[in-house]
Design an enzyme around this catalytic site. Sequence first.
Site, short mmCIF file in Angstrom:
data_model
loop_
_atom_site.label_atom_id
_atom_site.label_comp_id
_atom_site.label_asym_id
_atom_site.label_seq_id
_atom_site.Cartn_x
_atom_site.Cartn_y
_atom_site.Cartn_z
N PRO A 153 0.85 -9.31 -1.05
CA PRO A 153 0.18 -8.01 -1.12
C PRO A 153 -0.07 -7.36 0.24
CG PRO A 153 -1.38 -9.79 -1.53
CD PRO A 153 -0.03 -10.41 -1.50
N HIS A 169 -5.27 8.64 2.32
CA HIS A 169 -5.46 8.14 3.67
C HIS A 169 -4.30 8.57 4.57
CE1 HIS A 169 -8.25 4.60 2.30
NE2 HIS A 169 -8.67 5.78 1.91
#
Length: 402
Positions: free
Chosen positions: A295, A72
């Site tokens: 996270p 990405h």
Amino acid sequence: MRTQVGIIGAGPAGLMLSHLLHLYGIESIIIESRTREEIEGTIRAGVLEQGTVDLLNATGVGERMMREGHFHHGIELRFNGKGHRIDIHELTGGKNVTIYAQHEVIKDLVAARLKAGGEIIFNVGDVSLHQLDTPTPKIRFRKDQDGELQEITCDFIAGCDGFHGPSRPAIPETVRKEYQKIYPFGWLGILTVAPPSAPELIYANHERGFALVSTRSPEIQRMYIQVDPRDDIANWPDDRIWEELHARLATHDGWELIEGPIIQKNIIAMRSFVCDPMQYGRLFLAGDAAHIVPPTGAKGLNLAVADVQVLARGLESFYRSGKTELLERYSEICLRRVWKAERFSWYMTSLLHRHPDHTPFDRRIQLAELDYVTSSRAAATSLAENYAGLPMEFETTAGVSL
């Protein structure tokens, strides 16, 4: 048994450390409480920084990642019904993020260690550490959980056994200081069988709470929504989960979320944690044994890899020349990076989640920050360089070349 470095834990930290030590010609033995099937089959997220990808490739374990990973160039921040792309590749001068699950990294490292003749002892129990402040620290354990007690005599021990392992408690309470922040929200995560809904990760801030869309493979997608960490997963039937995802991810341009069968769902709490120091005598902590990040910043695996790079360099210097400067400064070097990652993870978490105590003023400040970071090149660059990974800050100390 006798080895140079005894490693507790066959997660990313322990496996990568053993792999690096092997390349330096240093012997190690890994012990792991779970079976090989368990560590390779436990599905975990994986957003890899550019430096982690480069290391896997440079050390010969990146071939499958390069073939199967998703690369990405950016991420999307979504708020007020509109998406705003942060072009990480352009803002950082060519860095990317790679989506490649943690359990796949583990598979690659286990295969590499076994192919090279490395020793990994799975399914151990009753692990304890002894004589850490001597030149010959020891690890005791029972093979096959309840088997005969065995002992490994080492030069050094690496505690890569996670937050609940025995390594960190082996550092006396009078020596270690622990810092912790418990967040008042958690993530409900799902795995769904569906094609990707977007080409890159979507981080959404909505009145109803945070949502995240990411991919695991062309057929499997990973999605999260912010929930109360004390909630029961039984309160979340599939229809309710999809309703929340649609609401929190909705845009004014007709974007559509693709649904599919949910094959896994669970709720995880969120916290930040740091242990200082990360070493005591001949024991060195790495990865989740020393620090936990929420996270949101995608830093957990990457911090573990950064830790063991420092430790492997220090051990290589010791065995090559007898110098201990790097080992002595292990905590100092690692914690400088750890705290920056903690700061970024806290920032992303604060930026994207609805806090239970938010006032209308707090909400407007949060939206103003999102507006700023997506409209200012300087702010976007700061986010991009932290997300893609800060450079390793190895220093040259007392003649040790890094």
